[in-house]
Structure formats: structure tokens, C-alpha cells
Enzyme design. Structure first.
Site, short mmCIF file in Angstrom:
data_model
loop_
_atom_site.label_atom_id
_atom_site.label_comp_id
_atom_site.label_asym_id
_atom_site.label_seq_id
_atom_site.Cartn_x
_atom_site.Cartn_y
_atom_site.Cartn_z
N TYR A 87 86.50 19.96 69.75
CA TYR A 87 86.71 19.27 70.77
C TYR A 87 87.94 19.04 71.10
CZ TYR A 87 85.49 15.83 74.59
OH TYR A 87 85.43 15.07 75.77
N LYS A 120 90.56 20.08 74.17
CA LYS A 120 91.37 19.44 75.15
C LYS A 120 92.81 19.39 74.89
CE LYS A 120 87.57 17.57 76.98
NZ LYS A 120 87.02 18.09 78.24
#
Length: 240
Positions: A151, A155
Site C-alpha cells: 500500500y 501511494k
């Protein structure tokens, strides 16, 4: 002519708040959903009931062909001048025990999905000489988080993409920025952080509200932010 705005991942708490804020500002909002179209439609109905303009488009953001099949006709009808890429998912595990599928899923939605929706909309946006591209990132992309290498990578990748895109389109009246929320009240965050954990982690000792993220997005989408581009703006209660 009313400016059109596309919000990906609009079935979630943050996406819905962004759609509502942009509709209040007078924009026609297009809410993207995939598996939770009913939730997105409820938000669209509430916007219309309040006098705004809203529609829902359902497609898989990880499928480039599906994205183009939906977005190219919309942009040909009228360019989408505000794009808020909010779609993102978690699939948490320590990297030592993370499967390849777990690694791929957040990146396919968050980072590859950014390409899949942004690229088809850019040339029509450029023809208008005005546009806003806003990616919803995360504090995890700035400081990392245990169990979220996938994740955080997705990002952090958005940060590089936004900074580069900002330079490519700066002369065309288009800005590109990222907003990086911390812990925001939502079903997703509630499954990961209880109230005591939030108080111990966040200097402001509370989770943020979806509207607090939407307010920043609303500013970045406005004419008031015409000289703000290539930035990653945290909304995190001084967490980072």
C-alpha cells in the site's frame, strides 16, 4: 458550462465526501464505483436531491480497456476537467509473508488505476486549457507503515507521478497535486485502529473526518489554487 469532475472510489466515505463538496461548489460530479455501486448511487441521489448534478459510472479501475470504454465517450461529450483519483485498497501483511497477489492488488488499484483513468482524460482536458488532477494518497506513502509495504509503495508511487505530471501540464493551465490523509473515520480505518490506538498515535488525539479531506480537495480544485501544483498535502492531525 458546468465543469465536470470525476471521483474514483466514490462509494467510500472519503470519495462520497469529495463528491458532495465538489457538487456544492457547482460542479457536475461523476461518481465511479465498482463493487459498491448502490452506495455510490445513494450519494448521487442525495446530491441531486440537494439541487446538484451527479451520475454514477461503474467500471473496474484495474481494467484499462474498461476505463477507456467508459471515459473516452464521456470526455468526447464534454471534457472532464477535474479528476480526483481516490480509489485505493489495503491488503495488509508483513512483506516476508506477503503473496504476490497481495503485493499486486493495492498497486493495481491505486497506482495502475491512476494511469488507467488519468491518461484518457488528459488530452481532452488540455484542450480546455484548465484542469485539476488530484490523487488521494496516504500518510503511509510518506512515512511507511508496518504491514503495508504494498500500500505504501502504491501511494508513494502516486507522489512521483503527480510531481512529474505537474511539470508536464503546468503550461496548459492544469495543476496536479496529491492529498495524503492520515487516520480518517471510515469503515476501513475502524477495522484497523481502535479509539485508544488513534489517541496514542495522532498528536491531535482523534481521527480526521472525511469532510476535512474533502475541504482540501475542494480548495485544490478551485481557481484559488491555480499556483499550487506538484505538492503532497497532508491531512493527518500532525501525525507526520
Amino acid at each position: 458550462m458546468t465543469i465536470r469532475a470525476l471521483i474514483t472510489g466514490a462509494s467510500g466515505a472519503i470519495g462520497a465526501a469529495i463528491a458532495e463538496a465538489l457538487a456544492v461548489s457547482g460542479h457536475e460530479v461523476i461518481l465511479h464505483a465498482h463493487r459498491n455501486a448502490t452506495t455510490a448511487e445513494a450519494t448521487a441521489q442525495a446530491i441531486r436531491a440537494a439541487g446538484g448534478q451527479a451520475q454514477v459510472q461503474v467500471f473496474d479501475i484495474t481494467d484499462e480497456a474498461a476505463c477507456r470504454a467508459t471515459l473516452e465517450p464521456l470526455a468526447a461529450e464534454q471534457p472532464i476537467q477535474i479528476l480526483v483519483h481516490n480509489a485505493g485498497i489495503h491488503d495488509d501483511a508483513p512483506l516476508a509473508g506477503m503473496s504476490r497477489e497481495q503485493w499486486d492488488r493495492p498497486i493495481n488499484v491505486g497506482l495502475n488505476g491512476f494511469y488507467n483513468v488519468t491518461q484518457p482524460l488528459l488530452l481532452p482536458m488540455i484542450t480546455t486549457r484548465w484542469g485539476r488532477v488530484i490523487a488521494i494518497s496516504s500518510v503511509a506513502g510518506q512515512i511507511g507503515n508496518r504491514g503495508q509495504t504494498n500500500y505504501a509503495a502504491a501511494k508513494a508511487g502516486l507522489h512521483g507521478a503527480i510531481r512529474s505530471l505537474a511539470q508536464e501540464v503546468a503550461s496548459r493551465g492544469i495543476t496536479a497535486n496529491a492529498v495524503a490523509p492520515g487516520i480518517i473515520e471510515s469503515p476501513m480505518s475502524e477495522s484497523s485502529f481502535d479509539a485508544d490506538t488513534v489517541r496514542s498515535m495522532v498528536p491531535m488525539r482523534r481521527a480526521g473526518q472525511p469532510a476535512e479531506v474533502a475541504n482540501v480537495v475542494g480548495f485544490l480544485a478551485s481557481e484559488a489554487a491555480s499556483y499550487v501544483s506538484g505538492q503532497v498535502i497532508g491531512v493527518n492531525g500532525a501525525l507526520a
